[in-house]
Design a protein around this motif. Sequence first.
Motif, mmCIF file in Angstrom:
data_model
loop_
_atom_site.group_PDB
_atom_site.id
_atom_site.type_symbol
_atom_site.label_atom_id
_atom_site.label_comp_id
_atom_site.label_asym_id
_atom_site.label_seq_id
_atom_site.Cartn_x
_atom_site.Cartn_y
_atom_site.Cartn_z
ATOM 1 N N VAL A 317 0.843 -1.210 0.000
ATOM 2 C CA VAL A 317 0.000 0.000 0.000
ATOM 3 C C VAL A 317 0.876 1.257 0.000
ATOM 4 N N ASN A 318 1.630 1.438 1.100
ATOM 5 C CA ASN A 318 2.558 2.579 1.157
ATOM 6 C C ASN A 318 3.999 2.147 0.958
ATOM 7 N N GLY A 319 4.199 0.844 0.950
ATOM 8 C CA GLY A 319 5.554 0.299 0.923
ATOM 9 C C GLY A 319 6.426 0.847 -0.191
ATOM 10 N N PRO A 320 6.010 0.651 -1.461
ATOM 11 C CA PRO A 320 6.889 1.102 -2.541
ATOM 12 C C PRO A 320 7.154 2.613 -2.491
ATOM 13 N N GLY A 321 6.114 3.388 -2.114
ATOM 14 C CA GLY A 321 6.291 4.856 -2.063
ATOM 15 C C GLY A 321 7.343 5.247 -1.050
ATOM 16 N N GLU A 322 7.218 4.731 0.166
ATOM 17 C CA GLU A 322 8.187 5.073 1.223
ATOM 18 C C GLU A 322 9.565 4.504 0.898
ATOM 19 N N ALA A 323 9.577 3.273 0.389
ATOM 20 C CA ALA A 323 10.865 2.630 0.093
ATOM 21 C C ALA A 323 11.600 3.403 -1.006
ATOM 22 N N ARG A 324 10.824 3.940 -1.920
ATOM 23 C CA ARG A 324 11.424 4.701 -3.021
ATOM 24 C C ARG A 324 12.015 6.027 -2.511
ATOM 25 N N GLU A 325 11.331 6.639 -1.538
ATOM 26 C CA GLU A 325 11.779 7.931 -0.986
ATOM 27 C C GLU A 325 13.048 7.797 -0.145
ATOM 28 N N ALA A 326 13.233 6.613 0.434
ATOM 29 C CA ALA A 326 14.374 6.418 1.345
ATOM 30 C C ALA A 326 15.642 6.111 0.547
ATOM 31 N N ASP A 327 16.789 6.091 1.233
ATOM 32 C CA ASP A 327 18.030 5.682 0.551
ATOM 33 C C ASP A 327 17.963 4.207 0.215
ATOM 34 N N LEU A 328 17.324 3.475 1.130
ATOM 35 C CA LEU A 328 17.275 2.031 1.002
ATOM 36 C C LEU A 328 15.952 1.587 1.604
ATOM 37 N N GLY A 329 15.296 0.606 0.986
ATOM 38 C CA GLY A 329 14.025 0.208 1.567
ATOM 39 C C GLY A 329 13.575 -1.151 1.101
ATOM 40 N N VAL A 330 12.570 -1.652 1.813
ATOM 41 C CA VAL A 330 11.953 -2.897 1.385
ATOM 42 C C VAL A 330 10.443 -2.738 1.460
ATOM 43 N N ALA A 331 9.770 -3.207 0.431
ATOM 44 C CA ALA A 331 8.317 -3.329 0.467
ATOM 45 C C ALA A 331 8.036 -4.823 0.403
ATOM 46 N N GLN A 338 10.645 -6.536 -2.068
ATOM 47 C CA GLN A 338 11.249 -5.749 -3.160
ATOM 48 C C GLN A 338 12.250 -4.803 -2.525
ATOM 49 N N ILE A 339 13.497 -4.874 -2.943
ATOM 50 C CA ILE A 339 14.539 -4.042 -2.338
ATOM 51 C C ILE A 339 14.755 -2.806 -3.218
ATOM 52 N N PHE A 340 14.640 -1.634 -2.576
ATOM 53 C CA PHE A 340 14.834 -0.364 -3.282
ATOM 54 C C PHE A 340 16.155 0.268 -2.860
ATOM 55 N N VAL A 341 16.898 0.768 -3.826
ATOM 56 C CA VAL A 341 18.077 1.581 -3.505
ATOM 57 C C VAL A 341 17.949 2.879 -4.292
ATOM 58 N N LYS A 342 17.940 3.990 -3.551
ATOM 59 C CA LYS A 342 17.833 5.312 -4.168
ATOM 60 C C LYS A 342 16.681 5.379 -5.169
ATOM 61 N N GLY A 343 15.540 4.843 -4.764
ATOM 62 C CA GLY A 343 14.335 4.988 -5.588
ATOM 63 C C GLY A 343 14.107 3.905 -6.623
ATOM 64 N N GLU A 344 15.070 3.024 -6.818
ATOM 65 C CA GLU A 344 14.911 1.989 -7.858
ATOM 66 C C GLU A 344 14.850 0.606 -7.215
ATOM 67 N N VAL A 345 14.012 -0.259 -7.796
ATOM 68 C CA VAL A 345 14.008 -1.650 -7.332
ATOM 69 C C VAL A 345 15.260 -2.315 -7.879
ATOM 70 N N ILE A 346 16.113 -2.798 -7.005
ATOM 71 C CA ILE A 346 17.328 -3.442 -7.509
ATOM 72 C C ILE A 346 17.201 -4.963 -7.524
ATOM 73 N N LYS A 347 16.326 -5.477 -6.663
ATOM 74 C CA LYS A 347 16.090 -6.916 -6.710
ATOM 75 C C LYS A 347 14.888 -7.274 -5.853
ATOM 76 N N THR A 348 14.408 -8.481 -6.060
ATOM 77 C CA THR A 348 13.344 -9.025 -5.210
ATOM 78 C C THR A 348 13.900 -10.296 -4.578
ATOM 79 N N VAL A 349 13.790 -10.360 -3.247
ATOM 80 C CA VAL A 349 14.392 -11.511 -2.553
ATOM 81 C C VAL A 349 13.328 -12.220 -1.716
ATOM 82 N N PRO A 350 13.546 -13.505 -1.410
ATOM 83 C CA PRO A 350 12.605 -14.184 -0.510
ATOM 84 C C PRO A 350 12.619 -13.519 0.864
ATOM 85 N N GLU A 351 11.498 -13.636 1.558
ATOM 86 C CA GLU A 351 11.361 -12.974 2.869
ATOM 87 C C GLU A 351 12.534 -13.284 3.801
#
Length: 382
Positions: A317-331, A338-351
Motif C-alpha cells: 500500500v505505502n511500501g513502494p512509495g516510502e521505500a522509493r523515498e528512502a536511501d534504502l528500503g523494502v516493500a 522488493q529491495i529499493f536503492v535510491k528509488g529503484e528496485v534493484i532486486k526481489t528476494v525471498p522474505e
Amino acid sequence: MTVDLGMPANPEPVLAERRKTRQLQVGPVGVGSDHPISVQTMTTTNTTDINGTLQQIAELTASGCDIVRVACPSADDAEALPIIAQKSQIPVIADIHFQPKYVFAAIRAGCAGVRVNPGNIRKFDDQVKEISKAAKDTGTPIRIGVNAGSLDPRMMEKYGKAVPEALAESALWEAGLFAEHDFHDVKISVKHNDPVVMVRAYEILAERCDYPLHLGVTEAGPAFQGTVKSAVAFGALLRQGIGDTIRVSLSAPPVEEIKVGTQILQSLNLRPRKLEIVSCPSCGRAQVDVYKLADEVTAGLEGMEVPLRVAVMGCVVNGPGEAREADLGVASGNGKGQIFVKGEVIKTVPESQIVETLIEEAGRLAEGMEQDSGDSPTVTVS
Ligand code: SF4
C-alpha cells in the motif's frame, strides 16, 4: 580552543532560530547560541571509584556524550576529581550540593565547570563573591541549577510551591549576585518533573536573561515515561529556539540518556541525522512480521554513522512509495521483499533474505558515502 563536537554544518531546515545568548566554554565545548546544542549526562558510579568512573565516561564518550557531570558529595569524591578531570576525554562538571567548600575543590581540581544548587547550599549568597573570584581566575563556568525539589526556602515562602515564577526568580536572583561580582560565565537550569511547569519556567528565563540554558526535566521517570516527558518538553522549548545544552534524566543507564538526547536533537535537525529507520506500524494488510523485521534491521545496522534512511514496510500500500523515498528500503508482500536503492528496485528476494540483503546494501551505500565525503565514518554491521 573550541570543539565543534564533530558535527558538520547542518543544512537541514530547523523549526526556530536559536535564542541569542552569551557564550561560554565548558572546557573545549562551547555552550550558547553560537554553538551546537550539546548533550550531557551524569555518571552513576561512585566518584571515588576513579577507574570505574573513567570507564563509564569512556563509554559515554563513545555513545556521543559531549559533557559529563560527576557527583561530589564528600571529601573523598573531591579528592578524586583532579585525576578524573585530567583523564576524561570529555569535559567534566562537578555537581555540588550542600557543601560550598567542594565548589572550590572542584575549581582547583581543574573541572571544566561546576554545578551549584543554591537552594541547598547553606548561606550560598554569602559565598558568591569568593566563588566568582575562584571561577574567574580559572575560567571555570558555573551552572546555577535550581531544582523544584530543593528550591530556595525564600522562594517557597513567597510562592508556596515550586511554580515556574519561583524557579525562574530563584535562578535569576543568584545569577544577579554573580553579575554583581562581575562574573557572567553562568548557565542556568530550572528543572521540574512536570513538563508544563518546566517549560514555562524556561520561557520566563528566556524572556528575562541572555544566559545559556541547560534543559532538563528532572526525575522524569523510567525510560519510557522519561523519554516522552523529555521529548515533549524539550520539543516545546527548542521549537522556540530555547535550549543550549540538554540532559535527559531517566531511571536508566546514562548511555540511554545520551541516546535519547541525541535522537531528540537529530529529530529536529539540530544535529545531523545519522541512521534513520522509517518503518510502518503494521496493520491488517501486513504480509510480513513488520515488528520483527524492523527490530532485526535496526539491530543489524546499529552503530552506523552515516546519514542513511532505511524504510521497512509491511505491504504494497505505502511500501513502494516510502521505500522509493528512502536511501534504502523494502516493500514486503507474498513472501518476498522488493529491495529499493535510491528509488529503484534493484532486486526481489525471498522474505528470509530481506534482513541480510538490506544490511549488505546499507554497507555498500555507507562505503559510497564515506568515499564521497572523504571522511571515514564507522559502519558496524552485525
Ligand atoms: S505499509 Fe501496509 S502493512 Fe504497513 S501500515 Fe501501511 S498498509 Fe499496513
